[in-house]
Design a protein around this motif. Sequence first.
Motif, PDB file in Angstrom:
ATOM      1  N   ARG A 406       0.847  -1.188   0.000  1.00  0.00           N
ATOM      2  CA  ARG A 406       0.000   0.000   0.000  1.00  0.00           C
ATOM      3  C   ARG A 406       0.886   1.242   0.000  1.00  0.00           C
ATOM      4  O   ARG A 406       1.969   1.231   0.578  1.00  0.00           O
ATOM      5  CB  ARG A 406      -0.913   0.015   1.214  1.00  0.00           C
ATOM      6  CG  ARG A 406      -1.884  -1.149   1.274  1.00  0.00           C
ATOM      7  CD  ARG A 406      -2.760  -1.042   2.515  1.00  0.00           C
ATOM      8  NE  ARG A 406      -3.735  -2.127   2.589  1.00  0.00           N
ATOM      9  CZ  ARG A 406      -3.506  -3.318   3.119  1.00  0.00           C
ATOM     10  NH1 ARG A 406      -2.308  -3.579   3.656  1.00  0.00           N
ATOM     11  NH2 ARG A 406      -4.443  -4.242   3.136  1.00  0.00           N
ATOM     12  N   GLY A 407       0.415   2.292  -0.592  1.00  0.00           N
ATOM     13  CA  GLY A 407       1.187   3.519  -0.570  1.00  0.00           C
ATOM     14  C   GLY A 407       0.676   4.531  -1.569  1.00  0.00           C
ATOM     15  O   GLY A 407      -0.338   4.323  -2.254  1.00  0.00           O
ATOM     16  N   ARG A 408       1.405   5.635  -1.649  1.00  0.00           N
ATOM     17  CA  ARG A 408       1.037   6.729  -2.551  1.00  0.00           C
ATOM     18  C   ARG A 408       2.310   7.420  -3.020  1.00  0.00           C
ATOM     19  O   ARG A 408       3.237   7.641  -2.227  1.00  0.00           O
ATOM     20  CB  ARG A 408       0.141   7.731  -1.840  1.00  0.00           C
ATOM     21  CG  ARG A 408      -0.265   8.938  -2.676  1.00  0.00           C
ATOM     22  CD  ARG A 408      -0.950   9.986  -1.817  1.00  0.00           C
ATOM     23  NE  ARG A 408      -2.201   9.487  -1.303  1.00  0.00           N
ATOM     24  CZ  ARG A 408      -3.379   9.599  -1.927  1.00  0.00           C
ATOM     25  NH1 ARG A 408      -3.423  10.199  -3.118  1.00  0.00           N
ATOM     26  NH2 ARG A 408      -4.472   9.141  -1.387  1.00  0.00           N
ATOM     27  N   LEU A 409       2.359   7.762  -4.308  1.00  0.00           N
ATOM     28  CA  LEU A 409       3.503   8.494  -4.833  1.00  0.00           C
ATOM     29  C   LEU A 409       3.549   9.898  -4.246  1.00  0.00           C
ATOM     30  O   LEU A 409       2.509  10.519  -3.995  1.00  0.00           O
ATOM     31  CB  LEU A 409       3.431   8.590  -6.360  1.00  0.00           C
ATOM     32  CG  LEU A 409       3.568   7.313  -7.199  1.00  0.00           C
ATOM     33  CD1 LEU A 409       3.512   7.680  -8.667  1.00  0.00           C
ATOM     34  CD2 LEU A 409       4.832   6.558  -6.869  1.00  0.00           C
ATOM     35  N   ALA A 410       4.749  10.399  -4.064  1.00  0.00           N
ATOM     36  CA  ALA A 410       4.908  11.787  -3.645  1.00  0.00           C
ATOM     37  C   ALA A 410       4.496  12.709  -4.793  1.00  0.00           C
ATOM     38  O   ALA A 410       4.543  12.334  -5.973  1.00  0.00           O
ATOM     39  CB  ALA A 410       6.349  12.056  -3.228  1.00  0.00           C
ATOM     40  N   GLU A 411       4.121  13.914  -4.441  1.00  0.00           N
ATOM     41  CA  GLU A 411       3.635  14.843  -5.447  1.00  0.00           C
ATOM     42  C   GLU A 411       4.693  15.141  -6.505  1.00  0.00           C
ATOM     43  O   GLU A 411       4.361  15.344  -7.677  1.00  0.00           O
ATOM     44  CB  GLU A 411       3.177  16.143  -4.775  1.00  0.00           C
ATOM     45  CG  GLU A 411       2.549  17.133  -5.726  1.00  0.00           C
ATOM     46  CD  GLU A 411       2.019  18.355  -5.025  1.00  0.00           C
ATOM     47  OE1 GLU A 411       1.686  19.341  -5.717  1.00  0.00           O
ATOM     48  OE2 GLU A 411       1.934  18.332  -3.780  1.00  0.00           O
ATOM     49  N   ARG A 412       5.952  15.156  -6.128  1.00  0.00           N
ATOM     50  CA  ARG A 412       7.002  15.506  -7.081  1.00  0.00           C
ATOM     51  C   ARG A 412       7.171  14.474  -8.185  1.00  0.00           C
ATOM     52  O   ARG A 412       7.716  14.787  -9.254  1.00  0.00           O
ATOM     53  CB  ARG A 412       8.330  15.712  -6.347  1.00  0.00           C
ATOM     54  CG  ARG A 412       9.006  14.429  -5.876  1.00  0.00           C
ATOM     55  CD  ARG A 412      10.360  14.703  -5.250  1.00  0.00           C
ATOM     56  NE  ARG A 412      11.062  13.476  -4.894  1.00  0.00           N
ATOM     57  CZ  ARG A 412      11.855  12.809  -5.730  1.00  0.00           C
ATOM     58  NH1 ARG A 412      12.031  13.264  -6.962  1.00  0.00           N
ATOM     59  NH2 ARG A 412      12.449  11.699  -5.350  1.00  0.00           N
ATOM     60  N   VAL A 413       6.729  13.237  -7.948  1.00  0.00           N
ATOM     61  CA  VAL A 413       6.897  12.196  -8.971  1.00  0.00           C
ATOM     62  C   VAL A 413       5.578  11.848  -9.654  1.00  0.00           C
ATOM     63  O   VAL A 413       5.521  10.885 -10.423  1.00  0.00           O
ATOM     64  CB  VAL A 413       7.547  10.925  -8.370  1.00  0.00           C
ATOM     65  CG1 VAL A 413       8.932  11.230  -7.876  1.00  0.00           C
ATOM     66  CG2 VAL A 413       6.701  10.332  -7.264  1.00  0.00           C
ATOM     67  N   LEU A 414       4.525  12.605  -9.407  1.00  0.00           N
ATOM     68  CA  LEU A 414       3.260  12.347 -10.085  1.00  0.00           C
ATOM     69  C   LEU A 414       3.369  12.375 -11.611  1.00  0.00           C
ATOM     70  O   LEU A 414       2.644  11.632 -12.286  1.00  0.00           O
ATOM     71  CB  LEU A 414       2.199  13.343  -9.618  1.00  0.00           C
ATOM     72  CG  LEU A 414       1.580  13.102  -8.237  1.00  0.00           C
ATOM     73  CD1 LEU A 414       0.563  14.175  -7.918  1.00  0.00           C
ATOM     74  CD2 LEU A 414       0.954  11.721  -8.146  1.00  0.00           C
ATOM     75  N   PRO A 415       4.235  13.220 -12.209  1.00  0.00           N
ATOM     76  CA  PRO A 415       4.362  13.168 -13.677  1.00  0.00           C
ATOM     77  C   PRO A 415       4.798  11.813 -14.209  1.00  0.00           C
ATOM     78  O   PRO A 415       4.583  11.519 -15.386  1.00  0.00           O
ATOM     79  CB  PRO A 415       5.412  14.244 -13.974  1.00  0.00           C
ATOM     80  CG  PRO A 415       5.323  15.200 -12.831  1.00  0.00           C
ATOM     81  CD  PRO A 415       5.004  14.358 -11.637  1.00  0.00           C
ATOM     82  N   LEU A 416       5.389  10.955 -13.370  1.00  0.00           N
ATOM     83  CA  LEU A 416       5.860   9.649 -13.813  1.00  0.00           C
ATOM     84  C   LEU A 416       4.840   8.543 -13.592  1.00  0.00           C
ATOM     85  O   LEU A 416       5.136   7.385 -13.844  1.00  0.00           O
ATOM     86  CB  LEU A 416       7.161   9.295 -13.084  1.00  0.00           C
ATOM     87  CG  LEU A 416       8.320  10.280 -13.286  1.00  0.00           C
ATOM     88  CD1 LEU A 416       9.485   9.941 -12.380  1.00  0.00           C
ATOM     89  CD2 LEU A 416       8.755  10.280 -14.739  1.00  0.00           C
ATOM     90  N   SER A 417       3.643   8.894 -13.153  1.00  0.00           N
ATOM     91  CA  SER A 417       2.619   7.882 -12.873  1.00  0.00           C
ATOM     92  C   SER A 417       2.240   7.135 -14.150  1.00  0.00           C
ATOM     93  O   SER A 417       2.170   7.721 -15.232  1.00  0.00           O
ATOM     94  CB  SER A 417       1.382   8.539 -12.270  1.00  0.00           C
ATOM     95  OG  SER A 417       0.310   7.634 -12.210  1.00  0.00           O
ATOM     96  N   GLY A 418       1.983   5.836 -13.992  1.00  0.00           N
ATOM     97  CA  GLY A 418       1.535   5.015 -15.124  1.00  0.00           C
ATOM     98  C   GLY A 418       0.072   5.152 -15.438  1.00  0.00           C
ATOM     99  O   GLY A 418      -0.419   4.522 -16.378  1.00  0.00           O
ATOM    100  N   LEU A 419      -0.682   5.967 -14.667  1.00  0.00           N
ATOM    101  CA  LEU A 419      -2.073   6.300 -14.980  1.00  0.00           C
ATOM    102  C   LEU A 419      -2.988   5.076 -15.024  1.00  0.00           C
ATOM    103  O   LEU A 419      -3.729   4.865 -15.973  1.00  0.00           O
ATOM    104  CB  LEU A 419      -2.168   7.063 -16.308  1.00  0.00           C
ATOM    105  CG  LEU A 419      -1.340   8.337 -16.400  1.00  0.00           C
ATOM    106  CD1 LEU A 419      -1.404   8.907 -17.798  1.00  0.00           C
ATOM    107  CD2 LEU A 419      -1.822   9.373 -15.390  1.00  0.00           C
ATOM    108  N   LEU A 420      -2.928   4.263 -13.968  1.00  0.00           N
ATOM    109  CA  LEU A 420      -3.832   3.133 -13.893  1.00  0.00           C
ATOM    110  C   LEU A 420      -5.281   3.620 -13.830  1.00  0.00           C
ATOM    111  O   LEU A 420      -5.554   4.665 -13.216  1.00  0.00           O
ATOM    112  CB  LEU A 420      -3.525   2.321 -12.637  1.00  0.00           C
ATOM    113  CG  LEU A 420      -2.489   1.199 -12.782  1.00  0.00           C
ATOM    114  CD1 LEU A 420      -2.165   0.618 -11.434  1.00  0.00           C
ATOM    115  CD2 LEU A 420      -2.991   0.124 -13.728  1.00  0.00           C
TER     116      LEU A 420
END
Length: 420
Positions: A406-420
């Motif tokens: 479980r977890g959440r990406l930090a805001e600074r790395v949101l541009p790298l999200s795979g967009l599930l």
Amino acid sequence: MSAGTGDRGELFVDGTGEGRTDGATAGRTRRAAAGAGRAPAGGGAAVMFSDGVPSPSHSPASGTSAESTGVPAEGIRSTALPRARTGPPRRGSRRERKSCPKVAQRIVPDDLQPEALRLELTELGDAFRAYQRRPEPDLAVLAELHDRKARAFTRWADVTDDASLREEADRAAAAARTTREMDANRRGVPVDGEGPVVERLLTRGQGVHARTVLEHVRTGSPCPEAEARLAVLMLTLRTARAGTGNVTGQDLGGWLQGDAERVLQELVDVGWLLLPEDVTADDALTSRPEEPVRITVPTLLPTQPRPFFFGKVTRARLSGWAQKVVGDRKLRKKKAGAATRLLAVYTAAHSRPGGCLGGVGEDAGPALDEVAQFCGLRPEEVAEHAGLLTAAGWLEEAAAADGRLRGRLAERVLPLSGLL
């Protein structure tokens, strides 16, 4: 005034007729006799030919009658062009067909009731055609048109009890959702319109391709340890389309640091990677950007079954995305190892636009055993490396329990999200 002989021996005098000799007069008489039955060309008379019909250039307007030519009136041919035939227009002409309102290649019946539905379908068809003439696409406008179509066709199906209309309405509703997601991905905002605007590195479709590559590495890496898996991931992205690609010593050193030569040689020894005949692993590590080494991954050659299906632009985008994750500045500052960086790649690829790990409805996060296998770890070791990502500001929170991460990406790395 001069005199001479003509081509037939007649004597002529250059001047008026009264000064001609007898021979000239006789010659003129013979020529007149030979031309008996023909009217002179001058004086407006018609010129007669061997068929006895006047020249087409002659017309009654010239002042010469049929009697003056010596030819019966019925022998003169008319030169007037035939007139075009006229008739009633054909039934079902193009102009008549265009008058029928259409939407989605379907004709809207003139007697369709209620009247509001008929008007909505007519206006909807006009709106779609107007959108197609736009110089630039607008996905938000297109999504709204699909929504209108879904509502109108559902109502049309209720009125007529036509199953094909209901199927068309379902397709329009799906198209509206997809178009709205595409618009949100391009603008970097969640589909619901909430949250900060984020400039995404991957589109939703490219995120799907990224997870396909990660799954291929998870199940098909020839070596189990994390360093080899990291090398397999990065080299797979370099050679994904044709089975061949270029690599430099700077690339290998950045990915594998001090283990680069050992890992590269190990992949060559097991046959997963091929180097040119005159190039060793050490040569590859010293290669410069202006002279990269050409590598080959036999399992990705076009002659083998294709594990991936994406184009050149997507391959470059995926490779750049993985490079940004692996080379993250804060991860390098924390001296994160291969397993930790692989976990960073996996969490980025398996996160929603807002940063939560796992797909929609999967708040528990990805399966822990799959995460561990991809990273070359044991399941009980994942929590430790997730803590390292939290310390490096990659994850805001992380917990490994009940077989899930479980977890959440930090805001600074949101541009790298795979967009599930």
